[in-house]
Scaffold this motif. Structure first.
Motif, PDB file in Angstrom:
ATOM      1  N   LEU A   1       0.826  -1.209   0.000  1.00  0.00           N
ATOM      2  CA  LEU A   1       0.000   0.000   0.000  1.00  0.00           C
ATOM      3  C   LEU A   1       0.861   1.261   0.000  1.00  0.00           C
ATOM      4  O   LEU A   1       0.454   2.294  -0.532  1.00  0.00           O
ATOM      5  CB  LEU A   1      -0.926  -0.001   1.215  1.00  0.00           C
ATOM      6  CG  LEU A   1      -2.154  -0.905   1.149  1.00  0.00           C
ATOM      7  CD1 LEU A   1      -2.940  -0.825   2.457  1.00  0.00           C
ATOM      8  CD2 LEU A   1      -3.059  -0.516  -0.023  1.00  0.00           C
ATOM      9  N   GLN A   2       2.045   1.169   0.604  1.00  0.00           N
ATOM     10  CA  GLN A   2       2.912   2.346   0.643  1.00  0.00           C
ATOM     11  C   GLN A   2       3.537   2.648  -0.707  1.00  0.00           C
ATOM     12  O   GLN A   2       3.946   3.794  -0.955  1.00  0.00           O
ATOM     13  CB  GLN A   2       4.019   2.141   1.687  1.00  0.00           C
ATOM     14  CG  GLN A   2       3.531   2.227   3.117  1.00  0.00           C
ATOM     15  CD  GLN A   2       4.683   2.315   4.094  1.00  0.00           C
ATOM     16  OE1 GLN A   2       5.430   3.273   4.100  1.00  0.00           O
ATOM     17  NE2 GLN A   2       4.818   1.294   4.920  1.00  0.00           N
ATOM     18  N   LEU A   3       3.621   1.664  -1.593  1.00  0.00           N
ATOM     19  CA  LEU A   3       4.258   1.881  -2.886  1.00  0.00           C
ATOM     20  C   LEU A   3       3.523   2.927  -3.725  1.00  0.00           C
ATOM     21  O   LEU A   3       4.155   3.877  -4.210  1.00  0.00           O
ATOM     22  CB  LEU A   3       4.377   0.555  -3.639  1.00  0.00           C
ATOM     23  CG  LEU A   3       5.012   0.636  -5.031  1.00  0.00           C
ATOM     24  CD1 LEU A   3       6.415   1.225  -4.936  1.00  0.00           C
ATOM     25  CD2 LEU A   3       5.040  -0.727  -5.698  1.00  0.00           C
ATOM     26  N   PRO A   4       2.190   2.808  -3.941  1.00  0.00           N
ATOM     27  CA  PRO A   4       1.518   3.868  -4.712  1.00  0.00           C
ATOM     28  C   PRO A   4       1.567   5.229  -4.033  1.00  0.00           C
ATOM     29  O   PRO A   4       1.635   6.259  -4.714  1.00  0.00           O
ATOM     30  CB  PRO A   4       0.074   3.357  -4.844  1.00  0.00           C
ATOM     31  CG  PRO A   4      -0.088   2.329  -3.785  1.00  0.00           C
ATOM     32  CD  PRO A   4       1.263   1.713  -3.607  1.00  0.00           C
ATOM     33  N   ILE A   5       1.555   5.246  -2.687  1.00  0.00           N
ATOM     34  CA  ILE A   5       1.676   6.522  -1.975  1.00  0.00           C
ATOM     35  C   ILE A   5       3.045   7.133  -2.245  1.00  0.00           C
ATOM     36  O   ILE A   5       3.170   8.337  -2.504  1.00  0.00           O
ATOM     37  CB  ILE A   5       1.445   6.323  -0.470  1.00  0.00           C
ATOM     38  CG1 ILE A   5       0.004   5.856  -0.210  1.00  0.00           C
ATOM     39  CG2 ILE A   5       1.728   7.607   0.302  1.00  0.00           C
ATOM     40  CD1 ILE A   5      -0.276   5.494   1.229  1.00  0.00           C
ATOM     41  N   PHE A   6       4.067   6.301  -2.209  1.00  0.00           N
ATOM     42  CA  PHE A   6       5.428   6.761  -2.490  1.00  0.00           C
ATOM     43  C   PHE A   6       5.527   7.335  -3.901  1.00  0.00           C
ATOM     44  O   PHE A   6       6.069   8.429  -4.121  1.00  0.00           O
ATOM     45  CB  PHE A   6       6.394   5.588  -2.303  1.00  0.00           C
ATOM     46  CG  PHE A   6       7.774   5.830  -2.843  1.00  0.00           C
ATOM     47  CD1 PHE A   6       8.698   6.552  -2.117  1.00  0.00           C
ATOM     48  CD2 PHE A   6       8.154   5.318  -4.085  1.00  0.00           C
ATOM     49  CE1 PHE A   6       9.983   6.769  -2.612  1.00  0.00           C
ATOM     50  CE2 PHE A   6       9.421   5.535  -4.583  1.00  0.00           C
ATOM     51  CZ  PHE A   6      10.332   6.260  -3.838  1.00  0.00           C
ATOM     52  N   LEU A   7       4.985   6.610  -4.890  1.00  0.00           N
ATOM     53  CA  LEU A   7       5.076   7.061  -6.281  1.00  0.00           C
ATOM     54  C   LEU A   7       4.236   8.314  -6.515  1.00  0.00           C
ATOM     55  O   LEU A   7       4.629   9.209  -7.276  1.00  0.00           O
ATOM     56  CB  LEU A   7       4.627   5.933  -7.213  1.00  0.00           C
ATOM     57  CG  LEU A   7       5.487   4.671  -7.195  1.00  0.00           C
ATOM     58  CD1 LEU A   7       4.919   3.611  -8.122  1.00  0.00           C
ATOM     59  CD2 LEU A   7       6.926   4.993  -7.571  1.00  0.00           C
ATOM     60  N   ALA A   8       3.064   8.391  -5.861  1.00  0.00           N
ATOM     61  CA  ALA A   8       2.227   9.587  -6.007  1.00  0.00           C
ATOM     62  C   ALA A   8       2.923  10.807  -5.423  1.00  0.00           C
ATOM     63  O   ALA A   8       2.913  11.898  -6.023  1.00  0.00           O
ATOM     64  CB  ALA A   8       0.870   9.361  -5.331  1.00  0.00           C
ATOM     65  N   LEU A   9       3.538  10.629  -4.247  1.00  0.00           N
ATOM     66  CA  LEU A   9       4.270  11.743  -3.644  1.00  0.00           C
ATOM     67  C   LEU A   9       5.470  12.124  -4.510  1.00  0.00           C
ATOM     68  O   LEU A   9       5.820  13.305  -4.621  1.00  0.00           O
ATOM     69  CB  LEU A   9       4.736  11.362  -2.238  1.00  0.00           C
ATOM     70  CG  LEU A   9       5.463  12.477  -1.456  1.00  0.00           C
ATOM     71  CD1 LEU A   9       4.541  13.667  -1.258  1.00  0.00           C
ATOM     72  CD2 LEU A   9       5.956  11.961  -0.116  1.00  0.00           C
ATOM     73  N   TYR A  10       6.096  11.135  -5.130  1.00  0.00           N
ATOM     74  CA  TYR A  10       7.197  11.407  -6.053  1.00  0.00           C
ATOM     75  C   TYR A  10       6.747  12.365  -7.150  1.00  0.00           C
ATOM     76  O   TYR A  10       7.431  13.349  -7.468  1.00  0.00           O
ATOM     77  CB  TYR A  10       7.686  10.089  -6.640  1.00  0.00           C
ATOM     78  CG  TYR A  10       8.516  10.218  -7.899  1.00  0.00           C
ATOM     79  CD1 TYR A  10       9.866  10.532  -7.830  1.00  0.00           C
ATOM     80  CD2 TYR A  10       7.939  10.025  -9.152  1.00  0.00           C
ATOM     81  CE1 TYR A  10      10.629  10.645  -8.982  1.00  0.00           C
ATOM     82  CE2 TYR A  10       8.697  10.135 -10.304  1.00  0.00           C
ATOM     83  CZ  TYR A  10      10.039  10.446 -10.222  1.00  0.00           C
ATOM     84  OH  TYR A  10      10.770  10.562 -11.362  1.00  0.00           O
TER      85      TYR A  10
END
Length: 556
Positions: free
Chosen positions: A439-448
């Motif tokens: 779940l943290q992966l899409p959050i990480f990419l979105a914040l990127y």
């Protein structure tokens, strides 16, 4: 799947994502949300009513002379320009045609720490990016052998109050007076460009307003693998709410599309130049290229007729500035989509909203990123707790798993059956530790993408040596701390890995991630570091609670 294997999967996904992004940048027609098969339906072969050959000025239907020679912009000397200074921009306007040939953004430095301002429009040897506009059609001024040379009352204008109007005058052969005005507002990067035509002749005049952006098609500007950026054109119509139209597209075929409202733009990292025509009429969007390797994208408004003794006013808006989503949304529908968050836009937009909301309180984008991290980790805490409980149970049964591997050897079928039985007896979910990480992966990419595209983050100071959250840490301190925190997390959550090759790979994962993060924006590394530190604190707390429960059971 244990947490260590999950980290390996995430690493591969992240690397695949950045390779995929590079592919998208090289082929803008494959941008997520755009149907590449629709391109032939939206563009046509060269049309005589749009720019063709060496013409830089569009030709509207009914124009009497369609063989107009191109105007040599290099013939404009310094004395043929005027200067306008507002609180946001310093603009130079050519009196030949009334084009904006230079625009400096006074609130944005070209390079951090230097006095030079960011120049978004320019006309220099070998490279050009200008905003052109004029009147075309049967009685237009800009379809003649020479574009009109306007006159002015003064050479320099400065914004004093809330609004500044800069008029340019031209008197035609029949006595008609054409006034081209530029209206600037305090705190705004949008310029209202208008024409007032006073027909003092004996015949009616039919004209159409056009606006276009002309830019040299350079091969640079794509950024790196970890910081991909798009430089090129884009437009919006009733059939495409937001479509990139790369320099390659412009070379291959002309855009020629009629649409209600619409807009055209030239995009670059953090900044955009856009023509927004009258949104209440039907406009024609077009593109073209010339022999000087220059691309043009623009609009042509409807032809309007002004009777003798009457007056006609035509207006459009030119925006030259940072990708301010709120302001762009006000100017035209879908113009805010030039802040391109990719396929995760649905997640990036609320993250940006939360980031901006928190920044309004702390007035520091670095602190806002930290607070966003705290919010994300707090929301995911129930899943995180389940993850660490699952890890604790996996550690508890690790000796039994090792015994099974020794007992069954290469018999994977019996090994799988025995392990499933053990999972059921111990009430262990081997996938329980994967979900929070995934779940943290899409959050990480979105914040990127938020950090990559949001102009507010550009040159944003945090503290100490971090003076620009949008670029990499100059001393690589944050990536090294992130790698150390990741190594500590691995030490705190040992999991049974029997395959020597897999164990070796997992051992070097903190090093691999550290190398990745050396090139990431400092703001993104800050997010991941704080996320790891919070995870370590949560992990320590949860494991202690589990140990206390185990000790209580033994005493009972």
């Amino acid at each position: 799947m244990d947490s260590q294997r999950t980290i390996l999967v995430i690493a591969l996904l992240v690397l695949s994502f950045f390779m995929y992004q590079q592919w998208l940048i090289k082929d803008a027609t494959r941008t997520p949300g755009i149907d590449p098969t629709s391109a032939p339906q939206q563009v046509e072969d060269r049309d005589p009513s749009v720019p063709g050959g060496d013409l830089d000025v569009p030709v509207a239907e009914g124009t009497r002379d369609a063989s107009v020679p191109a105007v040599d912009e290099s013939s404009v000397i310094a004395g043929d320009t005027i200067t306008v200074v507002t609180d946001t921009q310093r603009i130079e306007i050519s009196l030949r045609g009334g084009d904006i040939i230079r625009a400096e953004l006074l609130n944005h430095a070209e390079t951090l720490g230097e006095d030079a301002r960011y120049t978004i429009l320019f006309n220099r040897p070998g490279e050009v990016h200008v905003a052109q506009s004029g009147l075309i059609g049967p009685d237009g001024l800009d379809n003649r052998s020479e574009r009109p040379l306007f006159s002015v009352d003064q050479r320099e204008f400065a914004l004093q109050g809330e609004t500044l109007t800069v008029p340019l005058y031209y008197t035609d052969e029949d006595g008609s007076v054409i006034v081209k005005t530029f209206t600037f507002n305090r705190g705004d990067y949008a310029v209202k460009v208008g024409y007032r035509i006073e027909n003092n002749g004996e015949n009616a005049r039919t004209v159409a307003f056009y606006g276009q952006l002309k830019q040299t098609m350079l091969n640079g500007g794509r950024g790196s693998m970890f910081m991909p950026t798009y430089r090129g054109a884009a437009y919006s119509s009733d059939s495409n709410r937001y479509r990139k139209y790369s320099f390659g597209d412009i070379r291959d075929r002309n855009l020629n599309q009629t649409t209600p409202a619409g807009w055209v733009a030239m995009l670059e990292h953090y900044f955009v130049t856009a023509w927004v025509p009258d949104q209440n009429v039907t406009n024609r969007l077009y593109s073209n290229s010339n022999a000087q390797n220059e691309a043009m994208i623009g609009f042509i408004g409807p032809q309007m007729t002004v009777a003798p003794g009457s007056t006609l006013e035509l207006t459009s808006v030119l925006y030259t500035g940072p990708k301010d989503q709120a302001r762009l949304r006000e100017l035209a529908q879908h113009l805010n989509l030039t802040v391109d968050y990719g396929f995760l836009w649905w997640l990036a937009q609320p993250i940006y909203w939360l980031l901006a909301f928190l920044h309004s309180f702390v007035h520091n984008w670095g602190l806002a990123i930290i607070l966003v991290t705290v919010v994300v980790k707090s929301v995911l805490y129930p899943l995180t707790k389940a993850q660490y409980v699952s890890m604790a149970k996996m550690r508890k049964i690790a000796p039994r798993m090792k015994e099974m591997r020794e007992r069954f050897g290469d018999d994977r079928h019996k090994m799988s059956q025995a392990m499933m039985k053990m999972y059921q007896e111990e009430k262990v979910n081997p996938l329980g530790g994967c979900l929070p990480m995934l779940l943290q992966l899409p959050i990480f990419l979105a914040l990127y993408w938020v950090l990559l595209e949001s102009p507010e983050i550009r040159h944003a100071d945090f503290m100490l040596w971090i003076t620009d959250l949008s670029s990499r840490d100059p001393y690589f301190i944050l990536p090294l701390l992130m790698g150390a925190s990741m190594y500590l997390m691995q030490r705190l959550q040992p999991t049974p890995v029997t395959d020597p090759m897999q164990a070796k790979i997992l051992q070097y994962m903190p090093v691999v991630f550290t190398v990745f993060f050396l090139f990431f924006p400092a703001g993104l590394v800050l997010y991941w570091l704080v996320s790891n530190l919070i995870s370590i604190a949560q992990m320590t707390y949860i494991y202690r609670q589990i140990d206390k429960k185990e000790q209580a059971k033994k005493k009972a």
